[in-house]
Design a protein around this motif. Sequence first.
Motif, mmCIF file in Angstrom:
data_model
loop_
_atom_site.group_PDB
_atom_site.id
_atom_site.type_symbol
_atom_site.label_atom_id
_atom_site.label_comp_id
_atom_site.label_asym_id
_atom_site.label_seq_id
_atom_site.Cartn_x
_atom_site.Cartn_y
_atom_site.Cartn_z
ATOM 1 N N LEU A 47 0.940 -1.290 0.109
ATOM 2 C CA LEU A 47 0.032 -0.028 -0.140
ATOM 3 C C LEU A 47 0.904 1.367 -0.062
ATOM 4 C CD1 LEU A 47 -3.134 0.656 0.293
ATOM 5 C CD2 LEU A 47 -2.861 1.112 2.495
ATOM 6 N N LEU A 48 1.920 1.056 0.868
ATOM 7 C CA LEU A 48 2.958 2.440 0.882
ATOM 8 C C LEU A 48 3.563 2.551 -0.561
ATOM 9 C CD1 LEU A 48 4.216 1.974 4.378
ATOM 10 C CD2 LEU A 48 2.699 3.626 3.549
ATOM 11 N N ARG A 49 4.010 1.382 -1.147
ATOM 12 C CA ARG A 49 4.545 1.438 -2.616
ATOM 13 C C ARG A 49 3.553 2.247 -3.542
ATOM 14 N NH1 ARG A 49 5.926 -4.105 -5.927
ATOM 15 N NH2 ARG A 49 3.458 -4.052 -5.929
ATOM 16 N N TYR A 50 2.303 1.862 -3.228
ATOM 17 C CA TYR A 50 1.050 2.446 -4.181
ATOM 18 C C TYR A 50 1.148 4.147 -4.180
ATOM 19 C CZ TYR A 50 -1.230 -2.004 -5.198
ATOM 20 O OH TYR A 50 -1.540 -3.293 -5.454
ATOM 21 N N ALA A 51 1.474 4.543 -2.888
ATOM 22 C CA ALA A 51 1.544 5.990 -2.311
ATOM 23 C C ALA A 51 2.667 6.581 -3.028
ATOM 24 C CB ALA A 51 1.369 6.289 -1.009
ATOM 25 N N GLY A 52 3.700 5.684 -3.031
ATOM 26 C CA GLY A 52 5.072 6.348 -3.759
ATOM 27 C C GLY A 52 5.159 6.425 -5.165
ATOM 28 N N HIS A 53 4.339 5.663 -5.913
ATOM 29 C CA HIS A 53 4.074 5.897 -7.094
ATOM 30 C C HIS A 53 3.402 7.205 -7.519
ATOM 31 C CE1 HIS A 53 4.685 1.653 -8.128
ATOM 32 N NE2 HIS A 53 4.933 1.810 -9.610
ATOM 33 N N TRP A 54 2.579 7.495 -6.937
ATOM 34 C CA TRP A 54 1.672 8.945 -7.128
ATOM 35 C C TRP A 54 2.741 9.928 -6.824
ATOM 36 C CZ3 TRP A 54 -2.134 9.374 -9.878
ATOM 37 C CH2 TRP A 54 -3.217 8.230 -10.005
ATOM 38 N N SER A 55 3.433 9.915 -5.624
ATOM 39 C CA SER A 55 4.522 10.814 -5.208
ATOM 40 C C SER A 55 5.566 11.152 -6.091
ATOM 41 C CB SER A 55 4.798 10.567 -3.850
ATOM 42 O OG SER A 55 5.884 11.486 -3.305
ATOM 43 N N LEU A 57 6.353 9.397 -9.278
ATOM 44 C CA LEU A 57 5.758 9.266 -10.743
ATOM 45 C C LEU A 57 4.706 10.078 -11.315
ATOM 46 C CD1 LEU A 57 6.587 5.475 -11.068
ATOM 47 C CD2 LEU A 57 8.200 7.200 -11.542
ATOM 48 N N GLY A 58 3.787 10.389 -10.337
ATOM 49 C CA GLY A 58 2.569 11.327 -11.046
ATOM 50 C C GLY A 58 1.500 10.483 -11.503
ATOM 51 N N TYR A 59 1.555 9.167 -11.391
ATOM 52 C CA TYR A 59 0.564 8.006 -11.632
ATOM 53 C C TYR A 59 0.803 6.860 -10.663
ATOM 54 C CZ TYR A 59 4.235 5.737 -14.437
ATOM 55 O OH TYR A 59 5.108 4.908 -15.037
ATOM 56 N N GLY A 60 -0.347 5.904 -10.883
ATOM 57 C CA GLY A 60 -0.065 4.772 -10.171
ATOM 58 C C GLY A 60 -1.366 4.026 -10.062
ATOM 59 N N MET A 61 -1.534 3.229 -9.092
ATOM 60 C CA MET A 61 -2.870 2.327 -8.780
ATOM 61 C C MET A 61 -3.731 3.087 -8.188
ATOM 62 S SD MET A 61 -1.993 -0.461 -10.245
ATOM 63 C CE MET A 61 -3.360 -1.392 -9.856
ATOM 64 N N PHE A 62 -5.138 3.076 -8.636
ATOM 65 C CA PHE A 62 -6.360 3.439 -8.075
ATOM 66 C C PHE A 62 -6.871 2.365 -7.080
ATOM 67 C CE2 PHE A 62 -6.148 6.080 -11.893
ATOM 68 C CZ PHE A 62 -6.076 7.191 -11.413
ATOM 69 N N ALA A 63 -7.540 2.854 -6.007
ATOM 70 C CA ALA A 63 -8.426 2.188 -5.140
ATOM 71 C C ALA A 63 -9.741 2.325 -5.969
ATOM 72 C CB ALA A 63 -8.556 2.710 -3.806
ATOM 73 N N LEU A 72 -14.708 -0.749 -1.198
ATOM 74 C CA LEU A 72 -13.632 -0.924 -2.118
ATOM 75 C C LEU A 72 -13.740 -2.289 -2.870
ATOM 76 C CD1 LEU A 72 -9.825 -0.086 -1.381
ATOM 77 C CD2 LEU A 72 -10.486 -2.469 -2.121
ATOM 78 N N VAL A 73 -13.607 -2.246 -4.214
ATOM 79 C CA VAL A 73 -13.889 -3.439 -4.794
ATOM 80 C C VAL A 73 -12.688 -3.751 -5.854
ATOM 81 C CG1 VAL A 73 -16.435 -3.146 -4.841
ATOM 82 C CG2 VAL A 73 -15.307 -2.339 -6.755
ATOM 83 N N GLY A 74 -11.625 -2.988 -5.992
ATOM 84 C CA GLY A 74 -10.404 -3.112 -6.670
ATOM 85 C C GLY A 74 -9.087 -2.440 -6.606
ATOM 86 N N ASP A 75 -8.475 -2.887 -7.501
ATOM 87 C CA ASP A 75 -7.109 -1.940 -7.691
ATOM 88 C C ASP A 75 -6.958 -1.940 -9.357
ATOM 89 O OD1 ASP A 75 -6.180 -1.554 -5.157
ATOM 90 O OD2 ASP A 75 -4.615 -3.085 -5.166
#
Length: 170
Positions: A47-55, A57-63, A72-75
């Motif tokens: 989950l922290l890696r997901y936040a790191g993508h946004w911080s 790279l400016g993109y990443g996984m969406f909840a 919550l039904v997906g990633d």
Amino acid sequence: MIETPRLLLRPHALEDFEPWYAMFSDRDLFRFIAVPQLSREDGWNRLLRYAGHWSLLGYGMFAVFDKASGELVGDVGLADFHRGLGERFDGFPEASWIMARSTHGRGLAAEAVAASHEWLARAHAPARTVCIINPDNAASLRLAEKFGYRPFGSSTYKGGPYTMLERLAS
């Protein structure tokens, strides 16, 4: 935040951990994906890696949340997982999706994938995106094909066979 007719997509938040971890604990959901059973610590780090993508790279996984229930039904999203699959794969935004089994057969994955790809095209306009899918995962292969992904190779990742696919910007 992205809103579709039935879904809300947003970057993950700390309060998503418990429902996210519960979804990731459904082993049947991962029968085609090379993800080991995650300990709570490993789940937290993901989950922290997901936040790191946004911080970084400016993109990443969406909840992904069902608007009707708020659950919550997906990633779904695009990320750079540094898988070590070679120069034709690594370094390109990698599409990824996993939806709770309660959503299967309802078209929600396609709705979320469409929204995340449309967002990435507007925000970053990559010339190419990639993904890997187990060749036995017919549903994900159909979904990838629907969005223009075409096979360009195969690989072994974490001991399993995968088809590498690419999507070129139109």
